[in-house]
Design a protein around this motif. Structure first.
Motif, PDB file in Angstrom:
ATOM      1  N   LEU A  26     -34.061 171.806  -9.979  1.00 10.33           N
ATOM      2  CA  LEU A  26     -34.095 171.941 -11.432  1.00 10.33           C
ATOM      3  C   LEU A  26     -33.911 173.393 -11.868  1.00 10.33           C
ATOM      4  CD1 LEU A  26     -36.926 169.405 -12.176  1.00 10.33           C
ATOM      5  CD2 LEU A  26     -34.536 169.193 -12.893  1.00 10.33           C
ATOM      6  N   MET A  27     -34.438 174.325 -11.078  1.00  9.68           N
ATOM      7  CA  MET A  27     -34.250 175.741 -11.395  1.00  9.68           C
ATOM      8  C   MET A  27     -32.773 176.114 -11.338  1.00  9.68           C
ATOM      9  SD  MET A  27     -37.110 177.110 -12.202  1.00  9.68           S
ATOM     10  CE  MET A  27     -37.869 178.603 -11.671  1.00  9.68           C
ATOM     11  N   LEU A  28     -32.005 175.433 -10.507  1.00 11.20           N
ATOM     12  CA  LEU A  28     -30.567 175.675 -10.426  1.00 11.20           C
ATOM     13  C   LEU A  28     -29.808 174.975 -11.549  1.00 11.20           C
ATOM     14  CD1 LEU A  28     -30.008 175.237  -6.588  1.00 11.20           C
ATOM     15  CD2 LEU A  28     -30.004 177.385  -7.872  1.00 11.20           C
ATOM     16  N   ILE A  29     -30.260 173.794 -11.923  1.00 14.53           N
ATOM     17  CA  ILE A  29     -29.555 172.968 -12.905  1.00 14.53           C
ATOM     18  C   ILE A  29     -29.759 173.464 -14.332  1.00 14.53           C
ATOM     19  CG2 ILE A  29     -29.452 170.679 -13.950  1.00 14.53           C
ATOM     20  CD1 ILE A  29     -30.258 169.539 -11.202  1.00 14.53           C
ATOM     21  N   LEU A  30     -30.993 173.774 -14.676  1.00 15.86           N
ATOM     22  CA  LEU A  30     -31.309 174.150 -16.054  1.00 15.86           C
ATOM     23  C   LEU A  30     -30.789 175.547 -16.361  1.00 15.86           C
ATOM     24  CD1 LEU A  30     -34.981 172.833 -16.241  1.00 15.86           C
ATOM     25  CD2 LEU A  30     -32.914 171.715 -17.087  1.00 15.86           C
ATOM     26  N   ASP A  31     -30.273 175.712 -17.563  1.00 13.30           N
ATOM     27  CA  ASP A  31     -29.791 177.043 -17.951  1.00 13.30           C
ATOM     28  C   ASP A  31     -30.964 177.875 -18.478  1.00 13.30           C
ATOM     29  OD1 ASP A  31     -30.193 176.486 -20.735  1.00 13.30           O
ATOM     30  OD2 ASP A  31     -28.139 175.758 -20.957  1.00 13.30           O
ATOM     31  N   GLY A  32     -30.706 179.148 -18.723  1.00 13.06           N
ATOM     32  CA  GLY A  32     -31.757 180.064 -19.145  1.00 13.06           C
ATOM     33  C   GLY A  32     -32.475 179.638 -20.408  1.00 13.06           C
ATOM     34  N   GLU A  33     -31.725 179.154 -21.381  1.00 17.24           N
ATOM     35  CA  GLU A  33     -32.313 178.720 -22.645  1.00 17.24           C
ATOM     36  C   GLU A  33     -33.255 177.526 -22.429  1.00 17.24           C
ATOM     37  OE1 GLU A  33     -30.563 176.597 -26.579  1.00 17.24           O
ATOM     38  OE2 GLU A  33     -29.553 178.454 -25.985  1.00 17.24           O
ATOM     39  N   GLN A  34     -32.849 176.605 -21.574  1.00 23.25           N
ATOM     40  CA  GLN A  34     -33.680 175.433 -21.290  1.00 23.25           C
ATOM     41  C   GLN A  34     -34.959 175.847 -20.556  1.00 23.25           C
ATOM     42  OE1 GLN A  34     -30.569 173.428 -19.173  1.00 23.25           O
ATOM     43  NE2 GLN A  34     -30.179 172.017 -20.868  1.00 23.25           N
ATOM     44  N   ALA A  39     -40.762 176.892 -20.565  1.00 28.11           N
ATOM     45  CA  ALA A  39     -41.810 177.859 -20.232  1.00 28.11           C
ATOM     46  C   ALA A  39     -42.759 178.123 -21.394  1.00 28.11           C
ATOM     47  CB  ALA A  39     -41.184 179.167 -19.757  1.00 28.11           C
ATOM     48  N   VAL A  40     -42.250 178.100 -22.616  1.00 28.30           N
ATOM     49  CA  VAL A  40     -43.114 178.412 -23.762  1.00 28.30           C
ATOM     50  C   VAL A  40     -43.875 177.191 -24.287  1.00 28.30           C
ATOM     51  CG1 VAL A  40     -41.705 180.389 -24.443  1.00 28.30           C
ATOM     52  CG2 VAL A  40     -41.284 178.152 -25.500  1.00 28.30           C
ATOM     53  N   MET A  41     -43.598 176.025 -23.714  1.00 28.36           N
ATOM     54  CA  MET A  41     -44.338 174.831 -24.129  1.00 28.36           C
ATOM     55  C   MET A  41     -45.775 174.924 -23.653  1.00 28.36           C
ATOM     56  SD  MET A  41     -41.675 171.698 -23.408  1.00 28.36           S
ATOM     57  CE  MET A  41     -42.697 170.470 -24.225  1.00 28.36           C
ATOM     58  N   ARG A  42     -46.661 174.307 -24.405  1.00 31.89           N
ATOM     59  CA  ARG A  42     -48.044 174.175 -23.940  1.00 31.89           C
ATOM     60  C   ARG A  42     -48.070 173.067 -22.902  1.00 31.89           C
ATOM     61  NH1 ARG A  42     -51.601 173.135 -29.045  1.00 31.89           N
ATOM     62  NH2 ARG A  42     -50.320 171.295 -28.863  1.00 31.89           N
ATOM     63  N   GLU A  43     -48.900 173.227 -21.898  1.00 29.73           N
ATOM     64  CA  GLU A  43     -48.953 172.245 -20.819  1.00 29.73           C
ATOM     65  C   GLU A  43     -49.230 170.841 -21.349  1.00 29.73           C
ATOM     66  OE1 GLU A  43     -50.759 171.757 -16.326  1.00 29.73           O
ATOM     67  OE2 GLU A  43     -51.791 173.106 -17.708  1.00 29.73           O
ATOM     68  N   GLU A  44     -50.091 170.726 -22.342  1.00 28.76           N
ATOM     69  CA  GLU A  44     -50.419 169.404 -22.878  1.00 28.76           C
ATOM     70  C   GLU A  44     -49.249 168.770 -23.638  1.00 28.76           C
ATOM     71  OE1 GLU A  44     -52.492 172.467 -25.606  1.00 28.76           O
ATOM     72  OE2 GLU A  44     -52.230 172.178 -23.464  1.00 28.76           O
ATOM     73  N   ASP A  45     -48.218 169.550 -23.964  1.00 28.69           N
ATOM     74  CA  ASP A  45     -47.051 169.028 -24.664  1.00 28.69           C
ATOM     75  C   ASP A  45     -45.924 168.591 -23.725  1.00 28.69           C
ATOM     76  OD1 ASP A  45     -48.290 169.404 -27.110  1.00 28.69           O
ATOM     77  OD2 ASP A  45     -47.434 171.414 -27.376  1.00 28.69           O
ATOM     78  N   LEU A  46     -46.100 168.791 -22.422  1.00 30.83           N
ATOM     79  CA  LEU A  46     -45.051 168.415 -21.467  1.00 30.83           C
ATOM     80  C   LEU A  46     -44.764 166.917 -21.506  1.00 30.83           C
ATOM     81  CD1 LEU A  46     -46.002 170.631 -18.381  1.00 30.83           C
ATOM     82  CD2 LEU A  46     -44.273 171.069 -20.144  1.00 30.83           C
TER      83      LEU A  46
END
Length: 106
Positions: A26-34, A39-46
């Motif tokens: 996933l680190m390879l697939i997702l672009d920087g913006e994604q 990363a800025v999401m709250r864990e409870e919002d995942l």
């Protein structure tokens, strides 16, 4: 978050067998913006990613395939040392998203 996953990509690669391999992929697939958005999401919002990134993970990584090694790895992440598998594909994608989120916190 799965907008750059083409149909041919999902069908022409070796599926990850462990949670760590899934996160690396996933680190390879997702672009920087994604990655920043995650990363800025709250864990409870995942959980809000269940029908987007979670669905893409379940389908592309074969979590519905009987005998999936990745599903077993997700089960071991939740129930270390257990001799049973109680994790379903929905829970497994949540494990992977959670580990991806933690990796992005560094």
């Amino acid at each position: 978050m799965s907008k750059n996953w083409s149909a041919s990509f999902r069908h022409n690669f070796q599926r990850p067998e462990t949670v760590d391999e899934a996160v690396d992929r996933l680190m390879l697939i997702l672009d920087g913006e994604q990655k920043v958005a995650l990363a800025v999401m709250r864990e409870e919002d995942l959980v809000d990613l269940h029908f987007s990134l979670g669905l893409a993970i379940r389908n592309a990584f074969g979590l519905h395939v009987p005998g999936s090694k990745l599903l077993t790895s997700c089960n071991n992440a939740i129930h270390p040392g257990a001799s049973y598998n109680t994790v379903d594909p929905d829970d497994a994608s949540g494990v992977i998203i959670g580990e991806l989120w933690r990796a992005l916190q560094l």
